[in-house]
Design a protein around this motif. Structure first.
Motif, PDB file in Angstrom:
ATOM      1  N   THR A   1       0.853  -1.187   0.000  1.00 27.30           N
ATOM      2  CA  THR A   1       0.000   0.000   0.000  1.00 27.30           C
ATOM      3  C   THR A   1       0.890   1.238   0.000  1.00 27.30           C
ATOM      4  O   THR A   1       2.125   1.142   0.134  1.00 27.30           O
ATOM      5  CB  THR A   1      -0.890   0.043   1.263  1.00 27.30           C
ATOM      6  OG1 THR A   1      -0.047   0.186   2.424  1.00 27.30           O
ATOM      7  CG2 THR A   1      -1.732  -1.217   1.397  1.00 27.30           C
ATOM      8  N   ARG A   2       0.252   2.389  -0.150  1.00 26.61           N
ATOM      9  CA  ARG A   2       1.027   3.632  -0.079  1.00 26.61           C
ATOM     10  C   ARG A   2       1.740   3.745   1.262  1.00 26.61           C
ATOM     11  O   ARG A   2       2.891   4.225   1.345  1.00 26.61           O
ATOM     12  CB  ARG A   2       0.105   4.832  -0.304  1.00 26.61           C
ATOM     13  CG  ARG A   2      -0.233   5.007  -1.781  1.00 26.61           C
ATOM     14  CD  ARG A   2      -1.444   5.883  -2.038  1.00 26.61           C
ATOM     15  NE  ARG A   2      -1.457   7.151  -1.341  1.00 26.61           N
ATOM     16  CZ  ARG A   2      -2.360   8.109  -1.541  1.00 26.61           C
ATOM     17  NH1 ARG A   2      -3.321   7.920  -2.464  1.00 26.61           N
ATOM     18  NH2 ARG A   2      -2.315   9.240  -0.856  1.00 26.61           N
ATOM     19  N   ALA A   3       1.097   3.275   2.328  1.00 30.55           N
ATOM     20  CA  ALA A   3       1.697   3.344   3.668  1.00 30.55           C
ATOM     21  C   ALA A   3       2.881   2.391   3.798  1.00 30.55           C
ATOM     22  O   ALA A   3       3.919   2.753   4.366  1.00 30.55           O
ATOM     23  CB  ALA A   3       0.643   3.033   4.725  1.00 30.55           C
TER      24      ALA A   3
ATOM     25  N   GLY B   1       4.614  10.838   2.401  1.00 29.56           N
ATOM     26  CA  GLY B   1       4.700   9.454   2.888  1.00 29.56           C
ATOM     27  C   GLY B   1       4.217   9.336   4.320  1.00 29.56           C
ATOM     28  O   GLY B   1       3.517   8.376   4.691  1.00 29.56           O
TER      29      GLY B   1
ATOM     30  N   SER C   1       2.043  11.233   5.744  1.00 27.89           N
ATOM     31  CA  SER C   1       0.577  11.375   5.704  1.00 27.89           C
ATOM     32  C   SER C   1      -0.089  10.047   5.341  1.00 27.89           C
ATOM     33  O   SER C   1      -1.114   9.674   5.920  1.00 27.89           O
ATOM     34  CB  SER C   1       0.194  12.461   4.694  1.00 27.89           C
ATOM     35  OG  SER C   1      -1.209  12.582   4.618  1.00 27.89           O
ATOM     36  N   ASP C   2       0.504   9.320   4.392  1.00 33.09           N
ATOM     37  CA  ASP C   2      -0.047   8.013   4.011  1.00 33.09           C
ATOM     38  C   ASP C   2      -0.010   7.040   5.186  1.00 33.09           C
ATOM     39  O   ASP C   2      -0.954   6.267   5.400  1.00 33.09           O
ATOM     40  CB  ASP C   2       0.747   7.426   2.836  1.00 33.09           C
ATOM     41  CG  ASP C   2       0.482   8.168   1.535  1.00 33.09           C
ATOM     42  OD1 ASP C   2      -0.575   8.830   1.439  1.00 33.09           O
ATOM     43  OD2 ASP C   2       1.327   8.082   0.618  1.00 33.09           O
TER      44      ASP C   2
ATOM     45  N   ALA D   1      -2.661   8.069   7.683  1.00 29.67           N
ATOM     46  CA  ALA D   1      -3.990   7.700   7.170  1.00 29.67           C
ATOM     47  C   ALA D   1      -4.287   6.227   7.433  1.00 29.67           C
ATOM     48  O   ALA D   1      -5.403   5.862   7.836  1.00 29.67           O
ATOM     49  CB  ALA D   1      -4.064   7.997   5.671  1.00 29.67           C
ATOM     50  N   GLU D   2      -3.267   5.380   7.232  1.00 30.96           N
ATOM     51  CA  GLU D   2      -3.488   3.949   7.466  1.00 30.96           C
ATOM     52  C   GLU D   2      -3.586   3.639   8.958  1.00 30.96           C
ATOM     53  O   GLU D   2      -4.359   2.769   9.370  1.00 30.96           O
ATOM     54  CB  GLU D   2      -2.363   3.130   6.824  1.00 30.96           C
ATOM     55  CG  GLU D   2      -2.702   1.637   6.779  1.00 30.96           C
ATOM     56  CD  GLU D   2      -1.817   0.882   5.800  1.00 30.96           C
ATOM     57  OE1 GLU D   2      -0.858   0.236   6.266  1.00 30.96           O
ATOM     58  OE2 GLU D   2      -2.082   0.943   4.577  1.00 30.96           O
TER      59      GLU D   2
ATOM     60  N   ALA E   1      -4.740  14.422   6.630  1.00 37.13           N
ATOM     61  CA  ALA E   1      -4.526  12.966   6.682  1.00 37.13           C
ATOM     62  C   ALA E   1      -5.822  12.243   7.051  1.00 37.13           C
ATOM     63  O   ALA E   1      -6.123  11.161   6.524  1.00 37.13           O
ATOM     64  CB  ALA E   1      -3.428  12.637   7.687  1.00 37.13           C
TER      65      ALA E   1
ATOM     66  N   ASP F   1      -8.105  12.170   4.008  1.00 38.16           N
ATOM     67  CA  ASP F   1      -7.605  11.155   3.075  1.00 38.16           C
ATOM     68  C   ASP F   1      -7.919   9.744   3.593  1.00 38.16           C
ATOM     69  O   ASP F   1      -8.379   8.872   2.841  1.00 38.16           O
ATOM     70  CB  ASP F   1      -6.098  11.322   2.902  1.00 38.16           C
ATOM     71  CG  ASP F   1      -5.496  10.202   2.063  1.00 38.16           C
ATOM     72  OD1 ASP F   1      -6.025   9.932   0.963  1.00 38.16           O
ATOM     73  OD2 ASP F   1      -4.525   9.582   2.525  1.00 38.16           O
ATOM     74  N   SER F   2      -7.690   9.525   4.865  1.00 37.67           N
ATOM     75  CA  SER F   2      -7.951   8.208   5.471  1.00 37.67           C
ATOM     76  C   SER F   2      -9.417   7.828   5.335  1.00 37.67           C
ATOM     77  O   SER F   2      -9.750   6.702   4.951  1.00 37.67           O
ATOM     78  CB  SER F   2      -7.560   8.230   6.948  1.00 37.67           C
ATOM     79  OG  SER F   2      -7.880   6.994   7.560  1.00 37.67           O
TER      80      SER F   2
ATOM     81  N   ARG G   1     -10.433   7.593   1.304  1.00 35.96           N
ATOM     82  CA  ARG G   1      -9.727   6.582   0.502  1.00 35.96           C
ATOM     83  C   ARG G   1      -9.759   5.193   1.133  1.00 35.96           C
ATOM     84  O   ARG G   1      -9.860   4.183   0.433  1.00 35.96           O
ATOM     85  CB  ARG G   1      -8.276   7.037   0.292  1.00 35.96           C
ATOM     86  CG  ARG G   1      -7.430   6.080  -0.536  1.00 35.96           C
ATOM     87  CD  ARG G   1      -6.105   6.728  -0.909  1.00 35.96           C
ATOM     88  NE  ARG G   1      -5.338   7.148   0.244  1.00 35.96           N
ATOM     89  CZ  ARG G   1      -4.470   6.348   0.890  1.00 35.96           C
ATOM     90  NH1 ARG G   1      -4.280   5.106   0.501  1.00 35.96           N
ATOM     91  NH2 ARG G   1      -3.794   6.819   1.920  1.00 35.96           N
TER      92      ARG G   1
END
Length: 725
Positions: free
Chosen positions: A110-112, A159, A161-162, A165-166, A264, A267-268, A271
């Motif tokens: 994932t992006r995270a 990064g 922020s990703d 978000a996760e 964040a 986005d979380s 998405r």
């Protein structure tokens, strides 16, 4: 979790009863056996409660098993803490367990995870704590690394922020809060795709309904429309409020980086969280709808199977058709085929006179008592033919249109071919249609219960769960009635407590090779039928007209000695069983004291009560106490009906929004839930069951759509008004 304690609280029963039921189930005892022959061990709970108990026991054991797996998985990652263990211990559902495990679940890329691989996890954690006083750019500067693929501060912060978000998406408490909010506030929204083929879903054009109010049957209809690509389905939510709820959980008062955290969070939510929770919400709604639909199958199937048999009657079965002719089979009172033929009273042949002559000869020759007509193709024309013929016969004959759902399945089945290898498929259907009137239970269990025609959306249900529930209903029905050991088909025997298809076939083979059974004990000579199976099945199998009359009762062989003591105690003999002398037994027991009598006989009071009932009426069939099938001698069409007419009908299907009632025309009428009775009811099944005979008033007729609106409530009101007059 102390499962026995949890179940005792949930089912409001004593702890020792809960432990006893668990032990009996673990020993391989069936639900019918536990309910009927171990009453002292559970306080005389009925079979449905014990079956629900067994289902819940399976769920809790699976829950505990999954919990142990999660503990091992987290410990294997060396990430277990007392706080996580406490959350796992407090979890009550599998969903809660999975939410807690979510952050530790191995993830696809994932992006995270990409950001973590670049070494940005510490940066994300610093920002998420919201306590550092450095600027974001100052924090991010230390994480810029060409080697790791982080070319500048902006990329480092993206990064981080990703990752945040996760982290928010994986937070079990946040997911729980949002899940509850969505259930309370979200709405199902549907739009209809243009085109004629979609008109069946016209109701759901620009349709909207709150998630927490939408009934199960509409969920299933919407799902079907979506599957058929006729409907577009969305879940409408208050996204702003959802984001506020997340911020309430994650923002630190007077903390740093508020705008970054808010970004964040958004986005979380958009998405990661919202798509996941919508999928989960719809899955939950579908699961609940499926369970409700399966429950309706269960509610409808039992009274259908338990319809009273038309005993000691010769039945003529008629399988209607047009071009290929109506197949006819005559069965004797034991269900054996004694005659068969084909007639052509329907279009295009219209050989009415010749067909009347053939049926009249069969009625006279075999002394036919009733005619059973299938409700499929050409049923209406066949019913008119039979109705007109009956008026011309010297012998009093009535008819009934029976639901032939599944008859074709039986006819083409391996069992159908085994029973009637020389008959064609449609002639086997005629036999099945006749037997459905004569003994519904014995005939309907030959068919996959999903094909019997009760309930809705059977093909959309989780098939394993549906089969498990319906097989349980069949098992309860078969064992509550009892089975004649010397005449039952192997298909009927396999539903007897403790037996399976293999042992059932062995019983039939033993019977064929050695002649009929004369005692229950002979079952122990059947291949693969051991002591445990004998214990489970013996009490449900009957042997009429043999030396030991107890073998034709529901008294279990383990209680024969107690029964003999009971008879001896009051100077009675076996020959008194079922006779007038036995009527005095309840009074004699009451005079001496029920508990004292039970103790001296070596049984509990519930078992004593059951023994006495069997001694009073040996060989009794509990279905005999129910209203008999509604037979007819004349026919109506929808054109004969008028609004305001009060008629008698038979309930054919109970559904969430009402019930369909057969009033003797080709179309069943609908009694909407609001027309069932004067009092408020949550579900029509509170008042109605399949097979009920009810008075209905016709409140609407739509000839074009062939729909009939009925009211039980208004029929009752009219009857009461007439009584006052």
């Amino acid at each position: 979790m102390d499962i026995a304690k949890a179940l005792s609280l949930e089912f409001n029963i004593r702890l020792d009863y809960a432990n006893n039921i668990i032990n009996l189930l673990d020993e391989g005892c069936t639900v019918p056996f536990i309910a009927r022959y171990r009453k002292e061990m559970h306080g005389s709970l009925d079979d449905q409660i014990i079956r629900d108990f067994a289902d819940r026991l399976d769920y809790l054991r699976n829950f505990e098993k999954r919990k142990e797996e999660i503990v091992k998985l987290i410990e294997g990652q060396e990430k277990m803490t007392p706080e996580i263990m406490d959350k796992l211990d407090k979890a009550l559902t599998l969903t809660e367990l999975e939410d807690i495990y979510r952050p530790f679940r191995p993830k696809r890329q994932t992006r995270a995870t990409i950001a973590e691989a670049k070494g940005l996890k510490p940066l994300a954690e610093i920002i998420f704590k919201q306590k550092d006083k450095h600027t974001l750019e100052e924090l991010a500067k230390d994480y810029v690394s060409e080697e790791k693929g982080v070319k500048d501060e902006k990329e480092a912060l993206a990064g981080a922020s990703d990752i945040i978000a996760e982290m928010i998406s994986d937070d079990a408490e946040i997911r729980k809060i949002l899940r509850e909010f969505l259930f309370d506030s979200a709405q199902i929204v549907t739009t209809l795709k243009p085109g004629e083929k979609y008109l069946v879903y016209q109701t759901y054009e620009n349709y909207k309904e709150p998630v927490n109010k939408i009934p199960s049957h509409r969920i299933l209809a919407i799902n079907r429309g979506e599957k058929d690509e006729c409907l577009k389905v969305d879940v409408e939510t208050n996204n702003e409020r959802c984001i506020e709820l997340i911020l309430d959980e994650v923002l630190v008062k007077n903390g740093s980086y508020e705008d970054f955290i808010k970004s964040a969070v958004q986005d979380s939510f958009e998405r990661l969280i919202l798509p996941s929770l919508i999928r989960e919400l719809r899955a939950t709604l579908t699961d609940k709808a499926n369970e409700q639909a399966i429950k309706m199958f269960e509610v409808n199937l039992k009274p259908l199977l338990m319809q009273p048999p038309l005993k000691d009657k010769v039945i003529l079965g008629l399988d209607p058709a047009y071009r290929t002719g109506c197949k006819v089979a005559v069965i004797d009172p034991n269900g054996n085929v004694i005659d068969k033929t084909v007639i052509y009273p329907t279009p295009p042949h219209n050989q009415i006179e010749k067909s009347e002559e053939i049926i009249a000869d069969l009625v006279k020759k075999h002394k036919v008592d009733a005619i059973s007509i299938g409700n499929g193709t050409a049923s209406k024309e066949s019913e008119i033919f039979v109705s007109n013929l009956i008026k011309k016969l010297d012998r009093p004959v009535q008819y009934m249109v029976v639901n032939e759902a599944g008859a074709s399945v039986y006819s083409a089945s391996k069992l159908g071919a085994e029973e009637f290898p020389d008959y064609d498929v449609s002639l086997r259907s005629a036999v099945s249609i006749a037997r459905r009137l004569q003994d519904p239970l014995a005939e309907l269990i030959k068919i996959d219960v999903k094909s019997i025609g009760v309930g809705q959306y059977q093909h959309d249900m989780p098939q394993k769960r549906l089969s498990t529930v319906l097989d349980g209903v069949v098992e309860d029905c078969v064992n509550s009635v009892g089975v004649d050991l010397n005449t039952a088909s192997y298909k009927l025997l396999e539903h007897v407590s403790g037996l399976n298809a293999s042992i059932a076939k062995n019983i039939v083979d033993f019977r064929r090779e050695n002649g009929k059974f004369t005692t229950r004990k002979e079952l122990l000579n059947v291949n693969k039928l051991g002591a445990k199976a004998y214990e489970q099945c013996a009490g449900f199998l009957r042997i009429p007209n043999e030396k030991n009359i107890l073998d034709n009762t529901g008294v279990h062989p383990e209680s024969y000695e107690a029964t003999e003591k009971l008879l001896k105690m009051f100077n009675m003999k076996e020959s008194d069983i079922g006779q007038e002398a036995m009527l005095d037994l309840p009074r004699l027991i009451g005079a001496k004291g029920e508990e004292k009598v039970a103790s001296e006989c070596g049984v509990g009071v519930p078992t004593l009560d059951d023994i006495v009932k069997e001694l009073l009426k040996p060989g009794r069939d509990i279905r005999d106490d129910l209203p008999k099938p509604e037979l007819r001698s004349d026919v109506l069409s929808i054109e004969d009906l008028k609004v305001g007419m009060v008629m008698k009908g038979t309930v054919r299907n109970v559904i969430d929004f009402g019930a369909f009632v057969d009033i003797g025309v080709h179309q069943d009428g609908l009694v909407h839930i609001s027309e069932v009775c004067d009092r408020y009811i949550k579900h029509p099944s509170e008042e109605l069951s399949v097979g009920d005979i009810v008075k209905v008033k016709i409140i609407s007729i739509d000839l074009q759509k062939q729909r009939i609106g009925l009211s039980i409530r208004k029929a009752v009101d009219e009857e009461e008004t007439e009584g006052v007059k």
